[in-house]
Write an enzyme that holds these catalytic residues in place. Structure first.
Site, mmCIF file in Angstrom:
data_model
loop_
_atom_site.group_PDB
_atom_site.id
_atom_site.type_symbol
_atom_site.label_atom_id
_atom_site.label_comp_id
_atom_site.label_asym_id
_atom_site.label_seq_id
_atom_site.Cartn_x
_atom_site.Cartn_y
_atom_site.Cartn_z
ATOM 1 N N GLY A 148 0.781 -1.194 0.137
ATOM 2 C CA GLY A 148 -0.050 0.027 -0.049
ATOM 3 C C GLY A 148 1.088 1.387 -0.086
ATOM 4 O O GLY A 148 1.963 1.120 0.324
ATOM 5 N N ASP A 175 9.210 5.672 7.482
ATOM 6 C CA ASP A 175 8.736 7.121 8.013
ATOM 7 C C ASP A 175 7.722 7.883 7.263
ATOM 8 O O ASP A 175 7.432 9.015 7.746
ATOM 9 C CB ASP A 175 9.895 8.036 8.550
ATOM 10 C CG ASP A 175 10.686 8.073 7.188
ATOM 11 O OD1 ASP A 175 10.272 7.515 5.998
ATOM 12 O OD2 ASP A 175 11.984 8.906 7.298
ATOM 13 N N ARG A 187 -2.097 -1.184 -9.812
ATOM 14 C CA ARG A 187 -0.769 -2.065 -10.150
ATOM 15 C C ARG A 187 -1.519 -3.491 -10.038
ATOM 16 O O ARG A 187 -2.361 -3.757 -9.777
ATOM 17 C CB ARG A 187 0.304 -2.104 -9.020
ATOM 18 C CG ARG A 187 0.522 -0.309 -8.591
ATOM 19 C CD ARG A 187 0.337 -0.210 -6.995
ATOM 20 N NE ARG A 187 0.617 1.245 -6.705
ATOM 21 C CZ ARG A 187 1.782 1.806 -6.619
ATOM 22 N NH1 ARG A 187 2.766 1.124 -6.863
ATOM 23 N NH2 ARG A 187 1.618 3.191 -6.647
ATOM 24 N N ASP A 207 3.979 -4.907 -7.460
ATOM 25 C CA ASP A 207 3.622 -3.471 -6.878
ATOM 26 C C ASP A 207 4.047 -2.382 -7.605
ATOM 27 O O ASP A 207 3.629 -1.090 -7.498
ATOM 28 C CB ASP A 207 3.691 -3.372 -5.384
ATOM 29 C CG ASP A 207 5.116 -3.309 -5.190
ATOM 30 O OD1 ASP A 207 5.782 -4.569 -5.652
ATOM 31 O OD2 ASP A 207 5.731 -2.513 -4.524
HETATM 32 P P1 AMP Z 1 8.939 1.090 -3.476
HETATM 33 O O1 AMP Z 1 10.293 0.353 -3.310
HETATM 34 O O2 AMP Z 1 9.116 2.649 -3.652
HETATM 35 O O3 AMP Z 1 8.218 0.407 -4.575
HETATM 36 O O4 AMP Z 1 8.146 0.688 -2.118
HETATM 37 C C1 AMP Z 1 7.746 -0.496 -1.727
HETATM 38 C C2 AMP Z 1 6.860 -0.309 -0.463
HETATM 39 O O5 AMP Z 1 7.323 0.267 0.691
HETATM 40 C C3 AMP Z 1 5.461 0.546 -0.612
HETATM 41 O O6 AMP Z 1 4.303 0.171 -0.054
HETATM 42 C C4 AMP Z 1 5.781 1.804 -0.171
HETATM 43 O O7 AMP Z 1 4.760 2.716 0.028
HETATM 44 C C5 AMP Z 1 6.674 1.516 1.082
HETATM 45 N N1 AMP Z 1 7.834 2.444 1.455
HETATM 46 C C6 AMP Z 1 8.721 2.905 0.789
HETATM 47 N N2 AMP Z 1 9.431 3.717 1.239
HETATM 48 C C7 AMP Z 1 8.689 3.998 2.496
HETATM 49 C C8 AMP Z 1 8.819 5.146 3.478
HETATM 50 N N3 AMP Z 1 10.126 5.797 3.679
HETATM 51 N N4 AMP Z 1 7.947 5.045 4.550
HETATM 52 C C9 AMP Z 1 6.760 4.166 4.586
HETATM 53 N N5 AMP Z 1 6.422 3.600 3.393
HETATM 54 C C10 AMP Z 1 7.489 3.226 2.644
HETATM 55 MG MG MG Z 2 6.453 1.065 -5.484
#
Ligand code: AMP
Ligand code: MG
Length: 504
Positions: free
Chosen positions: A100, A135, A193, A262
Site C-alpha cells: 500500500g 517514516d 498496479r 507493486d
Molecule cells: P517502493 O520500493 O518505493 O516501490 O516501495 C515499496 C513499498 O514500501 C511501498 O508500499 C511503499 O509505500 C513502502 N515504502 C517505501 N519507502 C517508505 C517509507 N519511507 N515510509 C513508508 N513506506 C515506505
Molecule cells: Mg512502489
C-alpha cells in the site's frame, strides 16, 4: 530554489486545480482516507509549468508560497479527496500480502487537455496505515532523481508517470545519514498496479476484483468492452502495452531496478523510479540496484520479468475469464505465451529503426544480435554507439568515431560491413535515413554520473543549477545542441556510478 514569483491574480472564479475524482468512488476497501502530514517549511525546488498547463492547473491564481504549501501537502485544495491506496505485491519474487501507499497520498484526479484522466499524487507525504516500519518520507536526492529520470523518459517518448513539482520540506529524514526531506508530486494516468489485484485475490474478494477490473477497463481500456471475452481481451491489451514498454526500455538502455508486481501499473506506464539507471557501457547483465544481488532485474532479464508479472496478474482474474478454472487457465496461458512473440516484434521493429532499416529481412535479428554481442565484448557505450551510427550512415568517414568506442576496432569494422551491405538493399536517401535514425537514437540520456552530480550539488551544497541544467538538456534528447556535448559523454575514469539505491 525557484526565485521567480508567479503573478498572483487571486482569481476566485474557479479552483486552481479542478479535481474530478473517480478512484475514491470504489469504496473504502480500496484505500485509507487521510490527509498528508504537514511539513515545517515547504519550498519549491522545481515546478513543471508545461505539465501544469497541460493539466489545466492555473498556476497564476496563487503565488509560489501557496503552491509550495499545496505540493507539500500542507494545504488541501477544494475538490481534493486525499487517500492512500492499498495493494500487495511480489517483491523480488516473494509475496507480501499487504503493502500500500506507505509514503504517498493520492490527492485526486484531473482531466488534462487531451481529455485523459490523471492522478495527482504526493510522494513523501507522511505516514499512512500502510507505512509498516517506514517514516512515510522521501529524501531530496531520490525525489530529484525521479524528477530527472521520469521527465527524461517522457521526452524520449516512453510511457511514464511524470513529475509536476519537487518541494523541500525543511525537515530532516533519517537514512544512513541525515538528509534533507522532500516531496514529489507525481502525475500518472493511473496508480492501479498488478499488486492491487493481488491484494484482493489473496483475500478471495471477487466482488472487489470485478469492481477493480471494470474500473481499469473504463479508465484505460474501454475498447475491450466490445470483445466476446472482455476480461481475456483486457489481459491481452495489458500484455501488449507492457511488451511494448519493456522493448522501449531496452531501446534506450534503461534498467528499472525494482520490477516488483507493486511497481507494474495497469496503465502501461513506467512507474516508481527508485534505483533505476541508464547503462553506459553495453552489458546484458547490467544491474545498478544495491539490493538486486541475484540480478533478477538486470537489463537483459527485464522482458522475462514482465512476463512473470503478467502471469501474476492473470492469476487474479481467472474466475472472470471463465467460470471453469481449467479453461480460464488455458486461455490466460495462451495470452501470456503470446507475450514473447509480441515483445520480440516491438523489440525488433525498434532495433531496425535504430540501425536505419526501413524494411524487414529474416536475417535482421542476427545482424542486430551480432552488433550487441560485439558491443558487449568490446565494452562499447550503448547510447554513443547508436548515435554515431547515424553519423556513419551520413558520412562513411565518421566510422572512425565509432571504431574507437570498441576495444577492438576491427570488431566494429567487421560488423559494419554486413550492416552496410544490408543498408544497400534499401533505396532510401542518406539524408532521409539519417534524419529517421536521429529521431530514435538519443544523443543525451540521464547518464548516472550526471544524475549523481546534480543530486550531490543539490543535497550537499544547495546548488540546484546542475539539476536545472540536466533537466533542460534532457528535454530535447534527440538533439545535439550547441555547448551541450559534455552531456553526451560517458563517465571518465573515476566518474563511474556503479550502484544506485532505493533511498527509502
Ligand atoms: P517502493 O520500493 O518505493 O516501490 O516501495 C515499496 C513499498 O514500501 C511501498 O508500499 C511503499 O509505500 C513502502 N515504502 C517505501 N519507502 C517508505 C517509507 N519511507 N515510509 C513508508 N513506506 C515506505
Ligand atoms: Mg512502489
Amino acid at each position: 530554489m525557484l526565485k521567480k514569483k508567479i503573478n498572483s491574480k487571486k482569481n476566485s472564479r474557479k479552483n486552481p486545480i479542478c479535481f474530478d475524482n473517480s478512484f475514491v468512488q470504489l469504496g473504502e476497501k480500496f484505500y485509507a482516507k487521510l490527509n498528508p502530514t504537514p511539513v515545517e517549511q515547504p519550498e519549491i525546488v522545481k515546478l513543471n509549468e508545461e505539465l501544469a498547463n497541460n493539466l489545466g492547473i492555473d498556476l497564476e491564481m496563487l503565488d509560489l508560497e501557496d503552491w509550495a504549501s499545496i505540493f507539500s501537502g500542507n494545504r488541501i485544495l477544494p475538490g481534493a479527496e486525499p487517500l492512500a491506496m492499498v495493494y500487495a505485491g511480489h517483491q523480488f519474487g516473494h509475496f507480501v500480502p499487504q503493502l500500500g501507499d506507505g509514503r504517498a497520498i493520492l490527492l485526486g484526479e484531473v482531466i488534462d487537455n487531451s481529455s485523459i484522466r490523471n492522478d495527482i499524487q504526493l510522494k513523501g507525504s507522511g505516514i499512512t496505515p500502510f507505512s509498516r516500519q517506514g517514516d512515510g518520507r522521501a529524501a531530496l536526492g531520490p525525489v530529484l532523481r525521479e524528477y530527472i529520470v521520469s521527465e527524461a523518459m517522457h521526452a524520449l517518448g516512453i510511457p511514464t508517470t511524470r513529475s509536476l513539482c519537487a518541494v523541500t520540506t525543511g525537515e530532516p529524514v533519517y537514512r544512513e545519514t541525515v538528509l534533507p526531506g522532500a516531496v514529489l508530486t507525481r502525475v500518472a494516468s493511473g496508480h492501479v498496479r498488478t499488486g492491487t489485484f493481488q491484494y484482493f485475490a489473496l483475500r478471495g474478494e471477487e466482488k472487489a476484483i470485478t469492481q477493480l477490473v471494470n474500473y481499469v477497463i473504463d479508465r484505460h481500456y474501454p475498447e475491450v468492452k466490445e470483445a466476446p471475452n472482455t476480461y481475456l481481451k483486457l489481459l491481452e491489451k495489458v500484455m501488449d502495452r507492457h511488451a511494448r514498454l519493456v522493448a522501449q526500455w531496452l531501446h534506450v538502455g534503461f534498467i528499472h531496478g525494482v520490477m516488483n508486481t507493486d511497481n507494474m501499473a495497469l496503465s502501461g506506464e513506467t512507474i516508481d523510479y527508485g534505483p533505476c539507471a541508464f547503462m553506459d557501457t553495453f552489458n546484458r547483465s547490467q544491474v545498478f540496484s544495491s539490493i538486486d544481488h541475484s540480478g533478477r532485474y538486470s537489463y537483459g532479464n527485464q522482458p522475462q520479468i514482465v512476463q512473470w508479472n503478467l502471469a501474476r496478474l492473470a492469476e487474479t482474474i481467472l474466475p472472470l475469464i471463465d467460470k471453469k478454472q481449467e479453461s480460464a487457465v488455458e486461455m490466460a496461458k495462451e495470452v501470456i505465451e503470446l507475450y514473447s512473440e509480441r515483445f520480440k516484434e516491438y523489440w525488433l521493429s525498434g532495433m531496425r529503426q535504430k540501425l536505419g532499416l526501413l524494411t524487414s529481412e529474416p536475417e535482421d535479428e542476427n545482424l542486430i544480435q551480432s552488433l550487441l554481442n560485439t558491443m558487449h565484448e568490446n565494452e562499447a557505450d550503448f547510447t554513443l554507439t547508436f548515435r554515431r551510427l547515424c553519423d556513419a550512415v551520413f558520412d562513411r568517414k565518421m566510422d572512425r568515431n565509432l571504431r574507437n568506442l570498441f576495444k577492438d576496432a576491427a570488431a566494429y569494422d567487421k560488423w559494419s560491413k554486413s550492416w552496410r551491405s544490408r543498408l544497400s538493399r534499401e533505396s532510401v536517401s542518406t539524408e532521409e535515413r539519417t534524419k529517421l535514425m536521429r529521431k530514435v537514437n538519443p544523443a543525451v540520456i540521464p547518464r548516472n554520473h550526471r544524475v549523481e552530480q546534480a543530486l550531490n550539488a543539490a543535497v550537499e551544497n544547495l546548488d540546484y543549477s546542475p539539476f536545472e541544467k540536466l533537466v533542460e538538456v534532457l528535454s530535447f534528447p534527440y538533439e545535439e545542441l550547441e555547448g551541450q556535448s559534455e552531456f553526451m559523454q560517458p563517465p571518465k575514469p573515476g566518474e563511474h556510478v556503479l550502484e544506485t539505491f532505493c533511498g527509502t
